[in-house]
Design an enzyme around this catalytic site. Structure first.
Site, PDB file in Angstrom:
ATOM      1  N   ILE A  71       0.850  -1.189   0.000  1.00  0.00           N
ATOM      2  CA  ILE A  71       0.000   0.000   0.000  1.00  0.00           C
ATOM      3  C   ILE A  71       0.891   1.246   0.000  1.00  0.00           C
ATOM      4  O   ILE A  71       0.607   2.223  -0.677  1.00  0.00           O
ATOM      5  CB  ILE A  71      -0.911   0.005   1.260  1.00  0.00           C
ATOM      6  CG1 ILE A  71      -1.626  -1.349   1.433  1.00  0.00           C
ATOM      7  CG2 ILE A  71      -1.878   1.183   1.247  1.00  0.00           C
ATOM      8  CD1 ILE A  71      -2.887  -1.568   0.706  1.00  0.00           C
ATOM      9  N   LEU A  73       1.717   3.243   2.655  1.00  0.00           N
ATOM     10  CA  LEU A  73       1.374   4.250   3.665  1.00  0.00           C
ATOM     11  C   LEU A  73       0.803   5.554   3.098  1.00  0.00           C
ATOM     12  O   LEU A  73       1.268   6.652   3.451  1.00  0.00           O
ATOM     13  CB  LEU A  73       2.587   4.560   4.560  1.00  0.00           C
ATOM     14  CG  LEU A  73       3.282   3.356   5.185  1.00  0.00           C
ATOM     15  CD1 LEU A  73       4.511   3.800   5.970  1.00  0.00           C
ATOM     16  CD2 LEU A  73       2.342   2.576   6.103  1.00  0.00           C
ATOM     17  N   CYS A 130      11.205   2.005   8.703  1.00  0.00           N
ATOM     18  CA  CYS A 130      11.479   3.019   7.690  1.00  0.00           C
ATOM     19  C   CYS A 130      12.944   3.401   7.770  1.00  0.00           C
ATOM     20  O   CYS A 130      13.482   3.547   8.865  1.00  0.00           O
ATOM     21  CB  CYS A 130      10.602   4.240   7.990  1.00  0.00           C
ATOM     22  SG  CYS A 130      10.939   5.655   6.952  1.00  0.00           S
ATOM     23  N   LYS A 164       6.794  -0.030  17.568  1.00  0.00           N
ATOM     24  CA  LYS A 164       6.358  -1.180  16.765  1.00  0.00           C
ATOM     25  C   LYS A 164       7.572  -1.798  16.090  1.00  0.00           C
ATOM     26  O   LYS A 164       8.142  -1.229  15.154  1.00  0.00           O
ATOM     27  CB  LYS A 164       5.318  -0.759  15.729  1.00  0.00           C
ATOM     28  CG  LYS A 164       4.790  -1.951  14.965  1.00  0.00           C
ATOM     29  CD  LYS A 164       3.470  -1.666  14.336  1.00  0.00           C
ATOM     30  CE  LYS A 164       2.909  -2.876  13.632  1.00  0.00           C
ATOM     31  NZ  LYS A 164       1.650  -2.577  12.968  1.00  0.00           N
ATOM     32  N   GLY A 243      -1.193 -12.756  12.195  1.00  0.00           N
ATOM     33  CA  GLY A 243      -1.961 -13.931  11.795  1.00  0.00           C
ATOM     34  C   GLY A 243      -3.032 -14.388  12.770  1.00  0.00           C
ATOM     35  O   GLY A 243      -3.513 -15.509  12.666  1.00  0.00           O
ATOM     36  N   THR A 265      -5.012  -8.573   9.472  1.00  0.00           N
ATOM     37  CA  THR A 265      -5.553  -9.101   8.218  1.00  0.00           C
ATOM     38  C   THR A 265      -6.926  -9.759   8.391  1.00  0.00           C
ATOM     39  O   THR A 265      -7.783  -9.662   7.511  1.00  0.00           O
ATOM     40  CB  THR A 265      -4.530 -10.103   7.631  1.00  0.00           C
ATOM     41  OG1 THR A 265      -3.297  -9.388   7.428  1.00  0.00           O
ATOM     42  CG2 THR A 265      -4.980 -10.676   6.310  1.00  0.00           C
TER      43      THR A 265
HETATM   44  C1  FMN Z   1      -3.196  -3.729   4.319  1.00  0.00           C
HETATM   45  C2  FMN Z   1      -2.270  -3.509   5.489  1.00  0.00           C
HETATM   46  C3  FMN Z   1      -1.911  -2.204   5.853  1.00  0.00           C
HETATM   47  C4  FMN Z   1      -1.051  -1.987   6.948  1.00  0.00           C
HETATM   48  N1  FMN Z   1      -0.729  -0.702   7.278  1.00  0.00           N
HETATM   49  C5  FMN Z   1       0.098  -0.485   8.343  1.00  0.00           C
HETATM   50  C6  FMN Z   1       0.408   0.845   8.733  1.00  0.00           C
HETATM   51  O1  FMN Z   1      -0.085   1.842   8.166  1.00  0.00           O
HETATM   52  N2  FMN Z   1       1.262   1.012   9.789  1.00  0.00           N
HETATM   53  C7  FMN Z   1       1.801  -0.055  10.490  1.00  0.00           C
HETATM   54  O2  FMN Z   1       2.552   0.158  11.451  1.00  0.00           O
HETATM   55  N3  FMN Z   1       1.466  -1.326  10.168  1.00  0.00           N
HETATM   56  C8  FMN Z   1       0.642  -1.562   9.108  1.00  0.00           C
HETATM   57  N4  FMN Z   1       0.297  -2.859   8.780  1.00  0.00           N
HETATM   58  C9  FMN Z   1       0.823  -3.989   9.595  1.00  0.00           C
HETATM   59  C10 FMN Z   1      -0.229  -4.496  10.586  1.00  0.00           C
HETATM   60  O3  FMN Z   1      -0.585  -3.504  11.534  1.00  0.00           O
HETATM   61  C11 FMN Z   1       0.279  -5.755  11.346  1.00  0.00           C
HETATM   62  O4  FMN Z   1       1.463  -5.420  12.039  1.00  0.00           O
HETATM   63  C12 FMN Z   1       0.574  -6.930  10.416  1.00  0.00           C
HETATM   64  O5  FMN Z   1      -0.346  -6.981   9.341  1.00  0.00           O
HETATM   65  C13 FMN Z   1       0.569  -8.286  11.146  1.00  0.00           C
HETATM   66  O6  FMN Z   1      -0.701  -8.602  11.673  1.00  0.00           O
HETATM   67  P1  FMN Z   1      -1.788  -9.542  10.879  1.00  0.00           P
HETATM   68  O7  FMN Z   1      -1.059 -10.755  10.404  1.00  0.00           O
HETATM   69  O8  FMN Z   1      -2.854  -9.833  11.892  1.00  0.00           O
HETATM   70  O9  FMN Z   1      -2.295  -8.718   9.741  1.00  0.00           O
HETATM   71  C14 FMN Z   1      -0.552  -3.097   7.684  1.00  0.00           C
HETATM   72  C15 FMN Z   1      -0.939  -4.402   7.323  1.00  0.00           C
HETATM   73  C16 FMN Z   1      -1.775  -4.618   6.246  1.00  0.00           C
HETATM   74  C17 FMN Z   1      -2.172  -6.025   5.897  1.00  0.00           C
END
Ligand code: FMN
Length: 301
Positions: A71, A73, A130, A164, A243, A265
């Site tokens: 994406i 950001l 970053c 984070k 996950g 997700t």
């Molecule tokens: C579509 C998408 C957008 C995300 N945008 C950000 C973000 O803007 N900032 C951030 O720190 N993490 C972002 N993440 C990471 C998630 O917050 C999370 O750390 C990561 O997806 C692992 O968790 P999950 O497996 O439950 O998705 C994003 C993840 C996804 C899938």
């Protein structure tokens, strides 16, 4: 009620940054969203100082067990966020955690100072996945680099700072230890892991950004092991994610050392996943069969 960094929360499940658009959800579901908000706190998507367009499309690739996103950001930048998004997010019935990112320490300091002054903001999460334009190192991949960042931003606010952690580093546990030593109030992990998909018909990457971040069930085992390693090195509260699709997955992360659980997700498949997982987790931690209690609570509504 539980407490996290001095913030009172109704339960232990929050959202992963960037995976739940509360403003769009409010438009779609109206006040019903406020009455049954799925998370105990809301984490904003990453805000940067200047507006960002994000990466060119395509931005998503579906995996057998999750997805890769590039994406990039996209966001309105600090001024746009303060003027347009903050008033809407402040109306949510839960504490607001703002996630920020910058490509220089001073940039992060400006963001932290600005959000630190706002009563609507309960805590600030630092997205350190970053590169620092000055050192070329990813801010969250190296303990000394993160220590340098915290030394600059910690004095900018008294609000809780959550770092984070990126899983794309040699040792997230070393970075967590540096976070604790340099004034962080909590750590959250894992962010996405770098991955790539090839174009089905051409010898080139599918995603517009080339590589992207892998999330969903594919990274759950990695999240578990990193949370456990980080727990062994710090007494800071941990937000565990990666996950999580069910209460059992959440409990596994709790047992590995997480205080809160973030759902990412899975919310794309089920927007109420947060509430489902929170109810099931409470039941499991009370020693009750999760499904029976979740169903009984749902029936009582
Ligand atoms: C579509 C998408 C957008 C995300 N945008 C950000 C973000 O803007 N900032 C951030 O720190 N993490 C972002 N993440 C990471 C998630 O917050 C999370 O750390 C990561 O997806 C692992 O968790 P999950 O497996 O439950 O998705 C994003 C993840 C996804 C899938």
């Amino acid at each position: 009620m539980i407490e996290f960094c001095g913030i009172r929360l109704a339960h232990r499940v929050i959202n992963g940054s960037g995976t739940f658009d509360a403003i769009a959800a409010r438009r779609a579901f109206g006040d019903a969203l406020l009455e049954r908000f799925p998370f105990a706190a809301f984490v904003s998507k990453t805000v940067t100082l200047a507006p960002r367009e994000g990466n060119p499309p395509p931005r998503l690739w579906e995996l057998g067990a999750g997805m890769i996103n590039s994406i990039g950001l996209p966001n309105k930048g600090l001024e746009g966020y303060l003027a347009e998004d903050l008033p809407k997010l402040a109306a949510l019935p839960v504490p607001l955690i703002v996630n920020v990112m910058g490509s220089a320490r001073e940039e992060v300091a400006t963001l932290v100072t600005a959000f630190g002054e706002r009563d609507e903001v309960a805590a600030i999460e630092l997205n350190v996945s970053c590169p620092n334009v000055k050192t070329g190192l990813m801010m969250g991949a190296d303990p000394a680099e993160l220590a340098g960042l915290l030394d600059v931003v910690r004095p900018c606010t008294a609000k809780p700072l959550i770092v984070k952690l990126t899983p794309n580093s040699t040792s997230p546990a070393d970075v967590a230890a540096a976070a604790e030593a340099h004034g962080a109030d909590a750590v959250s992990l894992v962010n996405t892991l770098r991955g790539m998909a090839m174009h089905p018909r051409r010898p080139e990457p599918w995603l517009g950004g080339g590589t992207g971040g892998v999330s969903g069930p594919a990274i759950r085992a990695i999240a578990l092991s990193q949370v456990r390693e980080v727990r062994a090195r710090t007494v800071l509260p941990i937000v565990g994610m990666g996950g999580v699709q069910s209460a059992r997955h959440a409990r596994d992360l709790r047992e590995a050392g997480a205080d809160l659980i973030a759902v990412g997700t899975e919310s794309f498949r089920d927007p109420l996943a947060g509430a489902r997982i929170a109810a099931g987790l409470e039941a499991l931690e009370d020693g009750l069969p999760a499904n029976a209690v979740t169903l009984a609570r749902a029936a009582a509504r």
